[in-house]
Design an enzyme around this catalytic site. Structure first.
Site, PDB file in Angstrom:
ATOM      1  N   ILE A  27     -20.672  69.951  50.113  1.00  0.00           N
ATOM      2  CA  ILE A  27     -20.350  71.056  50.725  1.00  0.00           C
ATOM      3  C   ILE A  27     -20.344  72.231  49.707  1.00  0.00           C
ATOM      4  O   ILE A  27     -21.101  73.417  49.918  1.00  0.00           O
ATOM      5  CB  ILE A  27     -18.837  71.377  51.356  1.00  0.00           C
ATOM      6  CG1 ILE A  27     -18.631  70.302  52.583  1.00  0.00           C
ATOM      7  CG2 ILE A  27     -18.675  72.691  51.903  1.00  0.00           C
ATOM      8  CD1 ILE A  27     -17.411  70.115  53.095  1.00  0.00           C
ATOM      9  N   THR A 140      -9.086  70.571  55.360  1.00  0.00           N
ATOM     10  CA  THR A 140      -9.506  69.482  56.246  1.00  0.00           C
ATOM     11  C   THR A 140      -8.605  69.550  57.656  1.00  0.00           C
ATOM     12  O   THR A 140      -7.452  69.574  57.519  1.00  0.00           O
ATOM     13  CB  THR A 140      -9.476  68.210  55.742  1.00  0.00           C
ATOM     14  OG1 THR A 140     -10.117  67.197  56.561  1.00  0.00           O
ATOM     15  CG2 THR A 140      -8.390  67.700  54.948  1.00  0.00           C
ATOM     16  N   ASP A 141      -9.301  69.102  58.501  1.00  0.00           N
ATOM     17  CA  ASP A 141      -8.490  68.874  60.033  1.00  0.00           C
ATOM     18  C   ASP A 141      -7.428  67.540  59.597  1.00  0.00           C
ATOM     19  O   ASP A 141      -6.749  67.386  60.404  1.00  0.00           O
ATOM     20  CB  ASP A 141      -9.499  68.451  61.149  1.00  0.00           C
ATOM     21  CG  ASP A 141     -10.504  67.502  60.902  1.00  0.00           C
ATOM     22  OD1 ASP A 141     -10.614  66.800  59.917  1.00  0.00           O
ATOM     23  OD2 ASP A 141     -11.315  67.397  61.927  1.00  0.00           O
ATOM     24  N   GLU A 142      -7.921  66.852  58.840  1.00  0.00           N
ATOM     25  CA  GLU A 142      -7.103  65.433  58.442  1.00  0.00           C
ATOM     26  C   GLU A 142      -5.745  65.667  58.084  1.00  0.00           C
ATOM     27  O   GLU A 142      -4.857  64.752  58.114  1.00  0.00           O
ATOM     28  CB  GLU A 142      -7.816  64.627  57.316  1.00  0.00           C
ATOM     29  CG  GLU A 142      -9.051  64.193  57.970  1.00  0.00           C
ATOM     30  CD  GLU A 142      -9.929  63.289  57.021  1.00  0.00           C
ATOM     31  OE1 GLU A 142      -9.213  62.261  56.485  1.00  0.00           O
ATOM     32  OE2 GLU A 142     -11.194  63.021  56.901  1.00  0.00           O
ATOM     33  N   TYR A 165      -5.408  60.808  50.844  1.00  0.00           N
ATOM     34  CA  TYR A 165      -6.403  62.007  50.678  1.00  0.00           C
ATOM     35  C   TYR A 165      -5.919  63.093  51.538  1.00  0.00           C
ATOM     36  O   TYR A 165      -5.737  64.292  51.053  1.00  0.00           O
ATOM     37  CB  TYR A 165      -7.601  61.539  51.182  1.00  0.00           C
ATOM     38  CG  TYR A 165      -8.623  62.852  51.512  1.00  0.00           C
ATOM     39  CD1 TYR A 165      -9.101  63.702  50.651  1.00  0.00           C
ATOM     40  CD2 TYR A 165      -8.948  63.265  52.867  1.00  0.00           C
ATOM     41  CE1 TYR A 165      -9.885  64.901  51.101  1.00  0.00           C
ATOM     42  CE2 TYR A 165      -9.894  64.081  53.416  1.00  0.00           C
ATOM     43  CZ  TYR A 165     -10.254  64.841  52.321  1.00  0.00           C
ATOM     44  OH  TYR A 165     -10.960  66.219  52.700  1.00  0.00           O
ATOM     45  N   LYS A 169      -4.280  67.027  50.479  1.00  0.00           N
ATOM     46  CA  LYS A 169      -5.029  68.123  50.825  1.00  0.00           C
ATOM     47  C   LYS A 169      -3.960  69.128  51.701  1.00  0.00           C
ATOM     48  O   LYS A 169      -3.600  70.143  51.595  1.00  0.00           O
ATOM     49  CB  LYS A 169      -6.144  67.839  51.868  1.00  0.00           C
ATOM     50  CG  LYS A 169      -7.290  67.189  51.353  1.00  0.00           C
ATOM     51  CD  LYS A 169      -8.240  68.065  50.162  1.00  0.00           C
ATOM     52  CE  LYS A 169      -8.714  69.268  50.848  1.00  0.00           C
ATOM     53  NZ  LYS A 169      -9.432  70.141  49.797  1.00  0.00           N
TER      54      LYS A 169
HETATM   55  P1  NAD Z   1     -17.815  66.013  47.517  1.00  0.00           P
HETATM   56  O1  NAD Z   1     -17.071  64.703  47.084  1.00  0.00           O
HETATM   57  O2  NAD Z   1     -19.078  65.970  47.838  1.00  0.00           O
HETATM   58  O3  NAD Z   1     -17.755  66.968  46.085  1.00  0.00           O
HETATM   59  C1  NAD Z   1     -16.659  67.315  45.439  1.00  0.00           C
HETATM   60  C2  NAD Z   1     -16.959  68.153  44.371  1.00  0.00           C
HETATM   61  O4  NAD Z   1     -15.912  68.502  43.487  1.00  0.00           O
HETATM   62  C3  NAD Z   1     -18.143  67.174  43.125  1.00  0.00           C
HETATM   63  O5  NAD Z   1     -19.095  68.019  42.864  1.00  0.00           O
HETATM   64  C4  NAD Z   1     -16.738  67.012  42.237  1.00  0.00           C
HETATM   65  O6  NAD Z   1     -17.546  66.783  40.853  1.00  0.00           O
HETATM   66  C5  NAD Z   1     -16.144  68.180  42.043  1.00  0.00           C
HETATM   67  N1  NAD Z   1     -14.716  67.887  41.455  1.00  0.00           N
HETATM   68  C6  NAD Z   1     -13.947  66.901  41.666  1.00  0.00           C
HETATM   69  N2  NAD Z   1     -12.909  66.767  41.047  1.00  0.00           N
HETATM   70  C7  NAD Z   1     -12.966  67.759  40.149  1.00  0.00           C
HETATM   71  C8  NAD Z   1     -12.219  68.580  39.180  1.00  0.00           C
HETATM   72  N3  NAD Z   1     -10.885  68.091  38.917  1.00  0.00           N
HETATM   73  N4  NAD Z   1     -12.769  69.773  38.738  1.00  0.00           N
HETATM   74  C9  NAD Z   1     -13.677  70.257  39.010  1.00  0.00           C
HETATM   75  N5  NAD Z   1     -14.614  69.827  40.123  1.00  0.00           N
HETATM   76  C10 NAD Z   1     -14.308  68.541  40.626  1.00  0.00           C
HETATM   77  O7  NAD Z   1     -17.002  66.679  48.481  1.00  0.00           O
HETATM   78  P2  NAD Z   1     -17.424  67.591  49.806  1.00  0.00           P
HETATM   79  O8  NAD Z   1     -17.360  66.824  50.875  1.00  0.00           O
HETATM   80  O9  NAD Z   1     -18.300  68.522  49.524  1.00  0.00           O
HETATM   81  O10 NAD Z   1     -16.175  68.251  50.276  1.00  0.00           O
HETATM   82  C11 NAD Z   1     -15.729  69.348  49.674  1.00  0.00           C
HETATM   83  C12 NAD Z   1     -14.361  69.960  50.113  1.00  0.00           C
HETATM   84  O11 NAD Z   1     -14.383  70.164  51.443  1.00  0.00           O
HETATM   85  C13 NAD Z   1     -13.308  69.186  49.711  1.00  0.00           C
HETATM   86  O12 NAD Z   1     -12.195  69.891  49.510  1.00  0.00           O
HETATM   87  C14 NAD Z   1     -12.926  68.318  50.879  1.00  0.00           C
HETATM   88  O13 NAD Z   1     -11.416  68.049  51.020  1.00  0.00           O
HETATM   89  C15 NAD Z   1     -13.309  69.451  51.934  1.00  0.00           C
HETATM   90  N6  NAD Z   1     -13.746  68.706  53.379  1.00  0.00           N
HETATM   91  C16 NAD Z   1     -14.799  67.995  53.324  1.00  0.00           C
HETATM   92  C17 NAD Z   1     -15.022  67.553  54.451  1.00  0.00           C
HETATM   93  C18 NAD Z   1     -16.507  66.578  54.866  1.00  0.00           C
HETATM   94  O14 NAD Z   1     -16.977  66.270  55.900  1.00  0.00           O
HETATM   95  N7  NAD Z   1     -17.327  66.419  53.617  1.00  0.00           N
HETATM   96  C19 NAD Z   1     -14.534  67.740  55.754  1.00  0.00           C
HETATM   97  C20 NAD Z   1     -13.235  68.585  55.832  1.00  0.00           C
HETATM   98  C21 NAD Z   1     -13.164  69.065  54.384  1.00  0.00           C
HETATM   99  P1  TYD Z   2     -15.816  59.125  56.642  1.00  0.00           P
HETATM  100  O1  TYD Z   2     -17.283  59.763  56.796  1.00  0.00           O
HETATM  101  O2  TYD Z   2     -15.398  58.380  55.274  1.00  0.00           O
HETATM  102  O3  TYD Z   2     -15.051  60.519  57.064  1.00  0.00           O
HETATM  103  P2  TYD Z   2     -13.425  60.596  57.418  1.00  0.00           P
HETATM  104  O4  TYD Z   2     -12.589  59.326  57.413  1.00  0.00           O
HETATM  105  O5  TYD Z   2     -12.873  61.393  56.154  1.00  0.00           O
HETATM  106  O6  TYD Z   2     -13.203  61.079  58.775  1.00  0.00           O
HETATM  107  O7  TYD Z   2     -15.776  58.196  57.882  1.00  0.00           O
HETATM  108  C1  TYD Z   2     -15.933  59.007  59.144  1.00  0.00           C
HETATM  109  C2  TYD Z   2     -15.634  57.787  60.173  1.00  0.00           C
HETATM  110  O8  TYD Z   2     -16.401  56.794  60.149  1.00  0.00           O
HETATM  111  C3  TYD Z   2     -14.142  57.212  60.083  1.00  0.00           C
HETATM  112  O9  TYD Z   2     -13.711  56.944  61.273  1.00  0.00           O
HETATM  113  C4  TYD Z   2     -14.213  55.980  59.464  1.00  0.00           C
HETATM  114  C5  TYD Z   2     -15.807  55.545  59.828  1.00  0.00           C
HETATM  115  N1  TYD Z   2     -16.486  54.738  58.739  1.00  0.00           N
HETATM  116  C6  TYD Z   2     -17.070  53.481  59.412  1.00  0.00           C
HETATM  117  O10 TYD Z   2     -16.823  53.040  60.440  1.00  0.00           O
HETATM  118  N2  TYD Z   2     -17.927  52.640  58.252  1.00  0.00           N
HETATM  119  C7  TYD Z   2     -17.804  53.217  57.078  1.00  0.00           C
HETATM  120  O11 TYD Z   2     -18.574  52.488  56.290  1.00  0.00           O
HETATM  121  C8  TYD Z   2     -17.606  54.494  56.475  1.00  0.00           C
HETATM  122  C9  TYD Z   2     -17.650  55.261  55.511  1.00  0.00           C
HETATM  123  C10 TYD Z   2     -16.803  55.137  57.693  1.00  0.00           C
END
Ligand code: NAD
Ligand code: TYD
Length: 351
Positions: A27, A140-142, A165, A169
């Site tokens: 993101i 996050t919605d989680e 996790y 958050k």
């Molecule tokens: P990601 O795991 O792809 O990226 C996380 C980034 O943070 C990486 O570049 C990592 O190097 C950096 N990082 C981790 N620890 C760090 C530290 N201590 N200091 C500096 N940098 C650090 O994560 P993402 O999927 O891009 O998620 C970004 C944010 O959005 C997170 O806060 C996550 O909780 C939130 N979020 C993500 C999703 C999703 O679907 N991906 C959904 C809801 C919320």
């Molecule tokens: P994920 O992408 O890990 O996001 P989150 O757990 O934060 O929602 O997983 C999305 C959904 O997919 C979750 O219900 C777990 C499921 N999942 C699988 O069934 N198989 C997999 O290998 C992974 C990574 C996730």
């Protein structure tokens, strides 16, 4: 202590410096690129520790952009964060950095508490000390826990995080709100649903399924595959963060969702179909411990107050995502092989 003299971000057409943390992740990298395109007059500083999930290749195309600076470092490092904010005269912080994968938090929660709670506290404290104009906490919605077959999370839904996790958050959200309440720090929190799109690390459901299917390997579905997630295109999420950054009300939480609920098994079937791969690749595996059954987001507040709506249909979003992974096979192959980590070791070891 903050007073009303802090200028509302809406009045800002002036150049600003924004510290984005975690800008090398999924993101974060999409958001950094979005901001540089939308606000060429702004400076963006990206502070990223380059964990396993942080990949410099995600922002290779903007490395030479004079409005962009990368700092390799940890959000838990108070003196580093303090010097960045002071020396670069940072106006706003968007905290995207986190340990983000639920399964990893089950294997080892410590780093989740360290980064997501401790790191956020460092950022908040420096922001307070330096009288930062705006602090956006990407959540996050989680944090709301799990839903039954009906209903949706509103901003007023009580927090009930179930995984380490989600608990980390939720803790960070509470700290951020406490800094607003106690010190007047202009905090806003966004809580979004599951993002998908380019540059997502192939440990999350959609990119993992794509990579495995393209390699003709089994695709693992947890439990009965009936868990439901709401899917939001990352570009729509970036637009929402931009609106909250500039126009969100301090002390408020904004839910962001795609209005796009899918059962996991149906997403997996869709990906396989689009890639012309057989459903026989699907393998049901042991369920994730404490697996949340269903997430759904009521995003009416951000729509009503800030005029945001998701704009990319799931059909288009998934098509764009699949074409990106097909066109960037070397990107995810280097990640899977671990080779990408050599790239930044070579680039940054001596710095
Ligand atoms: P990601 O795991 O792809 O990226 C996380 C980034 O943070 C990486 O570049 C990592 O190097 C950096 N990082 C981790 N620890 C760090 C530290 N201590 N200091 C500096 N940098 C650090 O994560 P993402 O999927 O891009 O998620 C970004 C944010 O959005 C997170 O806060 C996550 O909780 C939130 N979020 C993500 C999703 C999703 O679907 N991906 C959904 C809801 C919320
Ligand atoms: P994920 O992408 O890990 O996001 P989150 O757990 O934060 O929602 O997983 C999305 C959904 O997919 C979750 O219900 C777990 C499921 N999942 C699988 O069934 N198989 C997999 O290998 C992974 C990574 C996730």
């Amino acid at each position: 202590m903050y007073t009303e003299r802090v200028a509302p971000m809406t009045k800002n057409k002036r150049p600003m410096t924004i510290l984005v943390t975690g800008g090398c992740g999924f993101i974060g990298s999409n958001f950094v690129r979005f901001m540089l395109e939308a606000y060429p007059q702004y400076s963006i500083v990206n502070l990223d520790k380059l964990t396993y999930a942080g990949n410099l290749e995600n922002l290779e195309d903007i490395e030479g952009n004079p409005s962009y600076q990368f700092v390799k470092g940890d959000i838990c490092d108070r003196s580093l964060v303090g010097s960045i904010v002071r020396e670069r005269k940072v106006n706003a912080i968007v905290n995207v950095a986190a340990e983000s994968h639920v399964d990893r938090s089950i294997l080892g929660p410590d780093i989740f508490v360290e980064t997501n709670v401790g790191g956020t506290n460092v950022l908040l404290d420096v922001a307070r000390e330096c009288m930062i104009e705006r602090f956006v906490q990407i959540s996050t919605d989680e944090v709301y826990g799990s839903l039954g077959s009906t209903g949706a999370f509103a901003e007023t839904t009580p927090l009930h995080p179930n995984s380490p996790y989600a608990a980390s958050k939720a803790s960070a959200d509470l700290l951020a709100l406490a800094y607003h309440h106690t010190f007047g720090l202009p905090v806003v929190i966004t809580r979004c649903s599951n993002n998908y799109g380019p540059h997502q690390f192939p440990e999350k459901l959609i990119p993992l399924m794509i990579a495995r299917a393209l390699e003709n390997k089994e695709v693992p579905v947890y439990g009965d595959g009936q868990n439901v997630r709401d899917w939001l295109y990352v570009g729509d999420h970036c637009r929402a963060i931009d609106l909250v950054l500039h126009k969100g009300k301090a002390g408020n939480v904004y839910n962001i969702g795609g209005n796009n609920e899918w059962k996991n098994i149906d997403i997996v079937r869709l990906v396989l179909k689009k890639l012309d791969k057989p459903e026989s690749l699907i393998t049901f595996v042991k369920d994730r411990p404490g697996h949340d059954r269903r997430y759904a987001i009521d995003a009416s507040k951000i729509s009503r107050e800030l005029g945001w709506q998701p704009s990319i249909s799931f059909d288009d979003g998934i098509a764009q995502t699949l074409s990106w992974y097909l066109a960037h096979e070397s990107w995810w192959r280097r990640i899977i092989s671990g080779e990408y980590q050599h790239y930044y070791r070579n680039m940054y070891e001596e710095r």
